[in-house]
Enzyme design. Sequence first.
Site, PDB file in Angstrom:
ATOM      1  N   HIS A 107       0.813  -1.223   0.000  1.00 23.44           N
ATOM      2  CA  HIS A 107       0.000   0.000   0.000  1.00 23.44           C
ATOM      3  C   HIS A 107       0.840   1.265   0.000  1.00 23.44           C
ATOM      4  O   HIS A 107       0.306   2.355   0.129  1.00 23.44           O
ATOM      5  CB  HIS A 107      -0.924   0.042   1.220  1.00 23.44           C
ATOM      6  CG  HIS A 107      -1.678  -1.222   1.471  1.00 23.44           C
ATOM      7  ND1 HIS A 107      -1.229  -2.199   2.334  1.00 23.44           N
ATOM      8  CD2 HIS A 107      -2.846  -1.690   0.943  1.00 23.44           C
ATOM      9  CE1 HIS A 107      -2.093  -3.215   2.345  1.00 23.44           C
ATOM     10  NE2 HIS A 107      -3.073  -2.942   1.497  1.00 23.44           N
ATOM     11  N   HIS A 211      37.127 -36.294   9.505  1.00 21.16           N
ATOM     12  CA  HIS A 211      36.341 -36.609   8.308  1.00 21.16           C
ATOM     13  C   HIS A 211      37.095 -36.401   7.001  1.00 21.16           C
ATOM     14  O   HIS A 211      36.667 -36.883   5.956  1.00 21.16           O
ATOM     15  CB  HIS A 211      35.039 -35.794   8.296  1.00 21.16           C
ATOM     16  CG  HIS A 211      35.172 -34.428   7.670  1.00 21.16           C
ATOM     17  ND1 HIS A 211      35.860 -33.389   8.253  1.00 21.16           N
ATOM     18  CD2 HIS A 211      34.694 -33.934   6.497  1.00 21.16           C
ATOM     19  CE1 HIS A 211      35.797 -32.328   7.469  1.00 21.16           C
ATOM     20  NE2 HIS A 211      35.101 -32.632   6.399  1.00 21.16           N
ATOM     21  N   HIS A 216      36.280 -36.717   2.073  1.00 22.11           N
ATOM     22  CA  HIS A 216      36.872 -36.077   0.898  1.00 22.11           C
ATOM     23  C   HIS A 216      37.859 -37.003   0.192  1.00 22.11           C
ATOM     24  O   HIS A 216      38.813 -36.535  -0.436  1.00 22.11           O
ATOM     25  CB  HIS A 216      37.532 -34.757   1.299  1.00 22.11           C
ATOM     26  CG  HIS A 216      36.581 -33.800   1.961  1.00 22.11           C
ATOM     27  ND1 HIS A 216      35.463 -33.321   1.327  1.00 22.11           N
ATOM     28  CD2 HIS A 216      36.549 -33.276   3.210  1.00 22.11           C
ATOM     29  CE1 HIS A 216      34.786 -32.526   2.168  1.00 22.11           C
ATOM     30  NE2 HIS A 216      35.435 -32.490   3.314  1.00 22.11           N
TER      31      HIS A 216
HETATM   32  S1  FES Z   1       1.836  -0.656   3.150  1.00 18.26           S
HETATM   33 FE1  FES Z   1       0.344  -2.130   3.589  1.00 18.26          FE
HETATM   34  S2  FES Z   1       1.542  -3.879   4.002  1.00 18.26           S
HETATM   35 FE2  FES Z   1       3.000  -2.350   3.710  1.00 18.26          FE
HETATM   36 FE   LIG Z   2      34.560 -31.294   4.842  1.00 20.90          FE
END
Ligand code: FES
Ligand SMILES: [Fe+2]
Length: 434
Positions: A107, A211, A216
């Site tokens: 918005h 490991h 590896h």
């Molecule tokens: S302005 Fe409405 S959710 Fe951000």
């Molecule tokens: Fe590793």
Amino acid sequence: MADDGSSATRQRWVDEARGFVSRDAFVSEEIFRLEIERIFGRCWVLLAHESEIPEPGDYVVRDLGGARVIVVRDGEIRALLNSCRHRGTELCRADQGNARHFVCPYHGWSYRRDGKLITTVYDRHMPQDAAFSELGLIPVPRVENYKGLIFGCWDADVVPLPRYLGDFAWYLDAFFARTPRGMEVLAPPHRWRTKANWKLGALNFIGDNQHVLTTHAGPTTLDPIRSAQAGLFTPGKDSVQLITDEGHGCTLTYLKEDLPEKYYQTHAPELEPLYAQTLKPDQLAMLRRLRVAVGNVFPNFSFIEATVGIGQKAVIIRQWQPVGATEMEILSWVLAERETTPEYKQHVLKAGFRLFGMAGVFEQDDLTIWASAIAASDNPVARRYPFGFQTALPYLDHPATDFAGPGRAWRPIETEVVQFEFMRRWERVMLSNR
Ligand code: FES
Ligand SMILES: [Fe+2]
């Protein structure tokens, strides 16, 4: 030990006498929720490197305890929850960018870079006494910069960052602040997900030196150069694993003796005078002839300093972001000293990602194994049987007495003593009610 996470807040997970850690700690969603509250809600967590956001308005979007935050430079560096105060929409959809304001795509509410609400578009319909000052973006209450490393914490009462890093700052300085201008991130981080618990990454980097030759085996035997290097890696007598009182630790691997001199040239000769200007003599001595350093700052900030050519070092930052008990998101950055040439940086960047990026030679090996460990553990039968850390036990009370750096250190490096200490630290934080 219980066979599920149902008593997450009451039980112990680490069996100190017998060297076991409950599998629940790695697969239980209930324990995971407690970790988000107690570990990621109360510890300092790495957010970014300052070189990623050099200009006013530069931002990156990062994870802090399961919440997405905008890390933005606005004079100082701030971190703001990436969620509109109106209906919660994400303000920043991109991972990084530059913004004069943050404008909500739903918005149109607009916020300044310091988070203050500027307009709702329909201000004329707001109550006369609407307090815009209370409708700004939620700030992360504590954000601090340690030599270019930006950390955030949701707990306003957390100890100051230098105290949290404690003795381990001595090592961080040697890897992240060893020239007058410091380090620079060379490219945006690689980012990927895997079906494994975040602690498998932290344990692997803080001290899983058992490991390497099995996990590896592929890259260390198939490639003739790597094969030769595997011989070099046979730990020298100086190699050590260590952990500080704050729970941060690393392994320092030195070359064996009597190799041709070129193998010992681990840093670029032109950087040596800059290191000498910046570091103390004991830090310089620690770096000399160091082949690989790999470590973890509690909880989930790991790093590797690896030799990627004669006189060339890559510094890699790794972060293990918790997504769920059995899933994490991994970020990997490559850094080099700001003072180095563009060609040097390009080489380090390519080599760094080739070895430790998303499709890196070593990465593919580890990810497959970690996901397999979690998949095979996440069932009621396997959960009755804890993970074994027995090779820690004979060593716990016998740290090396001749190691000069900060922290408690042990030799040899192929035991699980530091990994077990990490789990003990993890349990202390989980059980603490503060
Ligand atoms: S302005 Fe409405 S959710 Fe951000
Ligand atoms: Fe590793």
